[in-house]
Write a protein that holds these residues in place. Structure first.
Motif: not given
Length: 231
Positions: A199-202, A207-208, A221-223
């Motif tokens: 949840a935090l990563l999503a 947000s970004w 990268l986050l994806r």
């Protein structure tokens, strides 16, 4: 490939120029002068960019020793150079040595006044130290450090990239198993950690993406991090 060749050629020229700068400053000002150490650090950076990690480490160690003797161990230039040395150690897989350096940097930074800029420096070191701890198999310490770093960044620079990255890194660590099985005290993430981490990563990704767009390299990268997590 052509672009890489051009970059390598430019990097080689930079190394040649910086080697001359180190020689000239050393002859004129002394091998242990702060100016020579600064040139040696710049040369180390150029070497690291060319993949010459061992040479970069040796140069940074020399620069750190000279700066500590000339300016003092707690001087900003000394600390910055030590941080770069730690980063190269981490990049080359020596997480234990990187951890030692980051721990010393954190001690120095925490002794400073509590200005916002100093607090953000501490948060950056906490983040880097957390990465080293994670590589050493110390997941609990890494999570604690990342929580502290993220809380500071969220309070002082909300929605900026360092804050997003600390949230995403914390989420990834919470939801992932350590890649180091040598630590017998290391525990697998609980179901709650997995859920809260995802949840935090999503949330960080959303947000970004809203701020920088889906094609932004950090968003990509986050994806990838999010997609790498096993449901």
């Amino acid at each position: 490939q052509q672009q890489q060749q051009q970059n390598d050629a430019a990097g080689a020229k930079a190394v040649e120029y910086l080697e001359k700068a180190v020689k000239i400053r050393g002859d004129l000002l002394g091998e242990k002068s702060a100016e020579t150490a600064a040139a040696r650090r710049a040369l180390a950076t150029a070497c690291a960019q060319l993949g010459q990690q061992e040479r970069a480490l040796a140069l940074l160690e020399e620069a750190c020793a000279a700066l500590a003797e000339t300016l003092g161990e707690t001087h900003a230039e000394t600390v910055d150079t030590l941080s770069e040395l730690a980063a190269v150690h981490l990049a080359t897989g020596d997480a234990a040595q990187a951890r030692t350096h980051y721990q010393r940097i954190l001690q120095i930074q925490e002794a400073k006044a509590g200005a916002a800029a100093a607090a953000l420096e501490v948060a950056a070191t906490e983040h880097n130290l957390a990465l080293a701890c994670a590589k050493c198999g110390d997941r609990d310490s890494a999570i604690t450090l990342l929580r502290k770093a993220h809380e500071t960044r969220r309070a002082l620079i909300p929605e900026q990239l360092p804050t997003v990255l600390s949230a995403a890194t914390l989420g990834l660590l919470l939801a992932s198993e350590s890649d180091d099985n040598s630590n017998k005290n290391n525990t697998r993430p609980s179901i709650e950690d997995r859920q809260s981490g995802r949840a935090l990563l999503a949330q960080a990704l959303q947000s970004w993406e809203a701020r920088a767009g889906k094609d932004d390299p950090h968003a990509q990268l986050l994806r990838e991090w999010l997609e790498s997590l096993v449901v």
